[in-house]
Each structure stands twice: as structure tokens, then as C-alpha cells.
Write an enzyme that holds these catalytic residues in place. Structure first.
Site, PDB file in Angstrom:
ATOM      1  N   ASP A  59      54.597  41.116  36.375  1.00 57.93           N
ATOM      2  CA  ASP A  59      54.675  40.648  37.769  1.00 57.93           C
ATOM      3  C   ASP A  59      54.563  41.828  38.745  1.00 57.93           C
ATOM      4  OD1 ASP A  59      54.951  38.063  37.005  1.00 57.93           O
ATOM      5  OD2 ASP A  59      57.032  37.820  37.626  1.00 57.93           O
ATOM      6  N   GLU A  79      45.984  35.942  36.905  1.00 58.20           N
ATOM      7  CA  GLU A  79      45.701  37.360  37.199  1.00 58.20           C
ATOM      8  C   GLU A  79      44.317  37.481  37.826  1.00 58.20           C
ATOM      9  OE1 GLU A  79      43.883  36.047  34.431  1.00 58.20           O
ATOM     10  OE2 GLU A  79      43.601  38.127  33.734  1.00 58.20           O
TER      11      GLU A  79
END
Ligand SMILES: Nc1nc2c(ncn2[C@@H]2O[C@H](COP(=O)(O)OP(=O)(O)OP(=O)(O)O)[C@@H](O)[C@H]2O)c(=O)[nH]1
Length: 308
Positions: free
Chosen positions: A202, A228
């Protein structure tokens, strides 16, 4: 019972707004106008909008009945808000707007002539009319922004992207301007999660989003598209210019050292780029960027592929 027609509703609203001084034509500013009258009028007018730009525009226009000004700047860094009205001026007075413990921003009044004490006192007596309208506008802005932002990276979310893409396509058609789109995906991101944990992953995602935003002029056009994957909309940008931006983003991602759980990790990104074709739909534009990204991945990653 017959419901009122749309025309009636519009007439009523415009009449009401007209009475409050919102007519199409700016009213002729009458002076002298007492402070008490102006305070009362502003108290009504300023609460009819939730847009900071509109509220400050009205305030700027109306207070000139008692204090002529050249410019007004409003800043509220916590909301990433900065508004400039009018031209510059040599002299300025600055006020911080606070309600109880809450900071509601800073106002800078400017003009070429010095402000007299009486004028400063007048401004101070009018400022309270701004407090609640500005506070409501900031709360509204925060609520609408959080509905349109990805909480992890602060980029736009999927809803924002759909709205913005549609709007940009319409603008591009109307103004005959090019529009390009970059789809960016972090290479082998799964390894970061596998090696350092999801929370470290993260942190890296946040850092990649920040690095993308740093490279761009209009950070409002960056969206988190999937886990992502990011999407960058480039308005008024043709294929060649979009390729340059894409390469800049690729180099920047590669040059940066990312921190994952205290360890430095190097990352690369792959990109697919498409430029709007005449009559093309949003879906098709996205699909072409996605296919180009797929080719970039297949051909070894850390590269930019232009859609055909
Ligand atoms: N930490 C974190 N990981 C995420 C998030 N969303 C997606 N991912 C991870 O992103 C990874 C994506 O993996 P893959 O689709 O296999 O792709 P990749 O490893 O990046 O490899 P290529 O894209 O093929 O270069 C998975 O491990 C997902 O769990 C998120 O919000 N936080």
C-alpha cells in the site's frame, strides 16, 4: 393535480435569484450603501450557493460598494483550494477566517491604494457574513471529493474517471482538440506484496501515485483504475506529446527508490497510450490503451506501447 411545468419552475427560480442580485447583467453598483444594508444583503446572498468560487465572487463584487478593491485571493490549503479574483494590487490586508477551532482559510484583499482604517474596519465587519457560507461550501466540497477519490492514493476513483473521461471527450469534440489517455501498470507488483506484505505494498502504491502526480500539470486527471493500475487523461495532447509524457512517467518511476517495510525497492512501470479517434467512444479509447498496455507487458515490461 397538475405538476408545475419546467418553464414555470425556472421562471420562479430566476425571479428569486434576480431579487437577490444574481441577474445575468451585473447590477449597477450604487453608493453610498450602508454597511448594515450590505451585511443583511450578503447574509441572504452568500447562502444561496455551495461553490466557493461563486460565494467569493459575489462577496468580492458586493463589498466593492463600500471598499473598492483590485483583487481578492482565497486560500484553504487543507482543501487544496486557491482562488484568485481580479487583478493584482500593491497593498494588501490579510485575514484568517476561523470558526471556533476550525480554520476556514485565508483572505487577502489587494489594491493599488492604501487601505484606510475605516475601510479595514468595514471589511472586518463584513467578513462574518462569509463564515457559514464558506464553512458549508468546504464541507460540501470535502463530501463530494471523498465520493470521487480513491482513499489510499488520493487520485480520482473509477466514478470520477467515468465522469471526467466523458466530459473530456465532449470537450475534445466541441473544441477540436486532441485527447490522449495513458494506462500505467506497475511491473511485478505482486512481488512487493509477497516479499514485504500488503501494507508495505500500500505504501508503495501511494508513492507511485505521488510520483505520477509530481510529473503532471493537472493532477486532477490521474485516476486509480484497478489495483496497481492508473489512468492518466491528457487533454489537448496529441499522440506525440502523450508519448513524451508517458516516457517521462516511465523514467520517473524507474529513477525513484520506493520504501517497502524499511527496504528500498526498485520498480518499473509499463504503459499503454491511445489518442481519441474521430467518433470514438470512451470504451473503445480505454480498450485500445489496455491492449497497448498488454503488448508492453508481453514484450518485456518497463516500456510504453502506443495503440495502433
Ligand atoms: N498492497 C496492495 N496490493 C494490491 C492492491 N490492489 C491490488 N494489489 C495487488 O497487485 C498485484 C497485482 O498482481 P498481478 O496482476 O499478478 O500483476 P503484477 O505482479 O503487477 O505483474 P505484471 O502486471 O504482469 O507486471 C496483486 O498481488 C494484488 O494483490 C492494493 O490496494 N494494495
Amino acid at each position: 393535480m397538475k405538476s408545475p411545468s419546467q418553464t414555470n419552475a425556472i421562471d420562479f427560480d430566476s425571479a428569486k435569484l434576480q431579487r437577490l442580485g444574481f441577474g445575468q447583467r451585473p447590477p449597477v453598483l450604487e453608493r453610498p450603501f450602508s454597511l448594515a444594508q450590505l451585511r443583511q444583503q450578503l447574509g441572504q446572498q452568500l447562502q444561496t450557493s455551495l461553490e466557493p468560487q461563486r460565494i467569493l465572487g459575489l462577496f468580492f463584487r458586493e463589498i466593492q460598494r463600500v471598499v473598492p478593491l483590485d483583487a481578492l485571493t482565497y486560500k484553504h490549503p487543507a482543501s487544496d483550494l486557491r482562488l484568485e479574483l481580479g487583478q493584482r494590487g500593491h497593498h494588501s490586508v490579510t485575514y484568517s477566517l476561523n470558526h471556533e477551532d476550525e480554520n476556514l482559510g485565508e483572505l487577502i484583499f489587494r489594491r493599488n491604494q492604501r487601505f484606510s482604517e475605516y475601510e479595514q474596519a468595514s471589511l472586518e465587519s463584513l467578513l462574518p457574513t462569509l463564515l457559514f457560507p464558506i464553512r458549508n461550501a468546504l464541507l460540501y466540497r470535502a463530501a463530494t471529493q471523498s465520493a470521487l477519490r480513491d482513499p489510499l492514493t488520493g487520485t480520482g476513483n473509477r466514478i470520477a474517471m467515468d465522469q471526467t473521461l466523458q466530459r473530456e471527450i465532449e470537450m475534445s469534440r466541441r473544441h477540436l482538440m486532441p485527447l490522449s489517455l495513458l494506462m500505467l501498470d506497475i511491473d511485478h507488483f505482486k512481488n512487493v506484496n509477497d516479499n514485504y506484505g500488503h501494507s508495505a505494498g500500500d505504501d508503495v502504491l501511494k508513492a507511485v501515485a505521488a510520483s505520477i502526480k509530481n510529473q503532471l500539470r493537472n493532477v486532477d486527471m490521474v485516476f486509480r483504475f484497478g489495483g496497481e493500475e492508473f489512468l492518466i487523461l491528457l487533454s489537448n495532447t496529441n499522440r506525440e506529446a502523450a508519448a513524451m509524457v508517458g516516457e517521462r512517467l516511465r523514467f520517473a518511476a524507474q529513477a525513484e527508490n520506493y520504501k517497502a517495510d524499511g527496504n528500498l525497492v526498485e520498480l518499473t512501470v509499463s504503459l499503454g497510450c491511445s489518442t481519441l479517434l474521430p467518433g470514438e467512444s470512451a470504451d473503445s479509447l480505454l480498450r485500445r490503451a489496455d491492449s497497448a498496455l498488454y503488448v508492453a507487458k508481453r514484450e518485456g515490461r518497463n516500456r510504453l506501447q502506443m495503440a495502433g
